[in-house]
Design a protein around this motif. Structure first.
Motif, PDB file in Angstrom:
ATOM      1  N   GLY A  85      -1.994   6.067  -6.205  1.00 62.92           N
ATOM      2  CA  GLY A  85      -3.419   6.235  -6.440  1.00 62.92           C
ATOM      3  C   GLY A  85      -3.925   5.227  -7.448  1.00 62.92           C
ATOM      4  N   LEU A  86      -5.162   5.429  -7.919  1.00 62.50           N
ATOM      5  CA  LEU A  86      -5.815   4.504  -8.847  1.00 62.50           C
ATOM      6  C   LEU A  86      -5.862   3.092  -8.275  1.00 62.50           C
ATOM      7  N   GLN A  87      -5.928   3.002  -6.946  1.00 55.21           N
ATOM      8  CA  GLN A  87      -6.065   1.733  -6.220  1.00 55.21           C
ATOM      9  C   GLN A  87      -4.893   0.787  -6.428  1.00 55.21           C
ATOM     10  N   PHE A  88      -3.748   1.313  -6.845  1.00 54.98           N
ATOM     11  CA  PHE A  88      -2.560   0.468  -6.975  1.00 54.98           C
ATOM     12  C   PHE A  88      -2.165  -0.111  -5.623  1.00 54.98           C
ATOM     13  N   GLU A  89      -2.204   0.728  -4.598  1.00 50.98           N
ATOM     14  CA  GLU A  89      -1.856   0.287  -3.248  1.00 50.98           C
ATOM     15  C   GLU A  89      -3.122  -0.180  -2.529  1.00 50.98           C
ATOM     16  N   GLY A  90      -3.423  -1.474  -2.634  1.00 53.09           N
ATOM     17  CA  GLY A  90      -4.643  -1.991  -2.025  1.00 53.09           C
ATOM     18  C   GLY A  90      -4.686  -1.837  -0.521  1.00 53.09           C
ATOM     19  N   ARG A  94      -6.567   1.280   4.568  1.00 52.53           N
ATOM     20  CA  ARG A  94      -6.472   0.716   5.918  1.00 52.53           C
ATOM     21  C   ARG A  94      -5.291   1.300   6.679  1.00 52.53           C
ATOM     22  N   LEU A  95      -4.181   1.462   5.985  1.00 53.61           N
ATOM     23  CA  LEU A  95      -2.976   1.965   6.639  1.00 53.61           C
ATOM     24  C   LEU A  95      -3.135   3.419   7.061  1.00 53.61           C
ATOM     25  N   VAL A  96      -3.682   4.233   6.189  1.00 52.61           N
ATOM     26  CA  VAL A  96      -3.867   5.649   6.519  1.00 52.61           C
ATOM     27  C   VAL A  96      -4.815   5.804   7.706  1.00 52.61           C
ATOM     28  N   GLU A  97      -5.875   5.022   7.718  1.00 52.42           N
ATOM     29  CA  GLU A  97      -6.812   5.088   8.848  1.00 52.42           C
ATOM     30  C   GLU A  97      -6.141   4.642  10.135  1.00 52.42           C
TER      31      GLU A  97
END
Length: 328
Positions: A85-90, A94-97
């Motif tokens: 979280g906290l946008q660490f994984e940029g 996209r991947l989840v969608e």
């Protein structure tokens, strides 16, 4: 019925046969961890009741990772997805969608102490800490549209505080219990046992820092990944790059850092396992500092390296820092 009984009877004996993992996988929780440090936490909580796939493996940089088509399939078939979280994984949204997963995507920093991102404020003001009880992570997510490598208001490297690591473990146990209530007692017991190891690690780090003179507690690393370590343990970190390895340091940034290094009398300089060492080598050359070795920031080492687990990573880092500063 007889075939089922036969399989059950031999499972504990012929664990090397290919059939055994497939049988276990049908019963175990299928867990996807976004990067290696989270995967290690999950292994300690889940034990042999979970099967874990790690998206960004050892020595991998989650800041710049580009998902593969297979990753979408992996996430799509997961029972639980664990992320920082906290946008660490940029890449995460996209991947989840793309995966259309029905699994809960659990942000392990929720409820923790969140430090402000110093990328646009100068490096590490000791007053930057702010409690981020769940809402802070949501605020950070709202800033995602501002740029791929922009981390919003918050520093995402929360695991660099062992206190926060204990929260990651608690959140993982909660997620596993929600997905597999029948094994909840096991997950809780594993989390408690691992938590005791984390408490011992915390004391080791504090004892090591206490042996370093206060006027020698300034060091240089590649990117701004150690804000939580600084806040928790009192080692001051300076870095030419911001909280993301995607944000390249400009010539003026480097010049300003070199000036600050001379003013603050930095004691040591380190490369990181997830960044290119060239910039650090340049700074070392211009300041006369000797490179003190390699620190592990955003990823573990491979299994043969010095930081194959979170416990080993944190011990390696503080041992390397202390050794470089004290010359031992």
């Amino acid at each position: 019925m007889s075939r089922t009984l036969k399989l059950a009877a031999v499972m504990g004996v012929i664990t090397s046969l290919p059939i055994i993992p497939s049988v276990a996988a049908a019963e175990n929780l299928k867990v996807v961890a976004s990067f290696s440090i989270i995967a290690d936490f999950a292994k300690n909580v889940g034990g042999d009741r979970v099967d874990i796939i790690t998206l960004v493996g050892p020595n991998g940089d989650a800041h710049v990772y580009e998902p593969k088509p297979a990753d979408a399939a992996t996430v799509g078939s997961a029972d639980v997805v664990l992320v920082n979280g906290l946008q660490f994984e940029g890449f995460l949204q996209r991947l989840v969608e793309a995966s259309a997963t029905k699994a809960p995507v659990v942000e392990l920093t929720k409820g923790g102490e969140v430090l402000r991102n110093t990328e646009e404020e100068g490096h590490h003001d000791q007053d930057k800490a702010a409690k981020g009880e769940a809402g802070h992570a949501a605020e950070a997510e709202e800033g995602h549209e501002e740029g791929h490598h922009h981390h919003g208001e918050s520093d995402p490297h929360a695991w660099q505080s062992v206190h926060n690591a204990e929260l990651y473990v608690k959140n993982i146990a909660d997620a596993f219990c929600a997905a597999d209530a029948a094994s909840c007692d096991t997950y809780r017991a594993n989390a408690e046992s691992y938590g005791q190891q984390l408490e011992a690690l915390e004391e080791e780090i504090k004892a090591a820092v206490a042996e370093i003179p206060e006027d020698k507690r300034t060091i240089i690393t590649s990117h701004d990944a150690y804000g939580y370590f600084e806040h928790e343990y009192g080692i001051k970190f300076l870095a030419p790059e911001g909280v993301s390895t995607e944000s390249e340091a400009s010539a003026s940034d480097v010049a300003a850092l070199i000036k600050q290094i001379r003013q603050d009398k930095a004691s040591a300089i380190f490369v990181e396992n997830v960044t290119n060492p060239r910039l650090i080598e340049q700074i070392a050359s211009e300041t006369g500092l000797k490179i003190g070795g390699e620190l592990y920031s955003d990823a573990l080492s491979d299994e043969n390296g010095p930081a194959a687990t979170y416990l080993e990573m944190m011990r390696h880092n503080i041992t390397a820092i202390k050794g470089a500063i004290l010359g031992s």
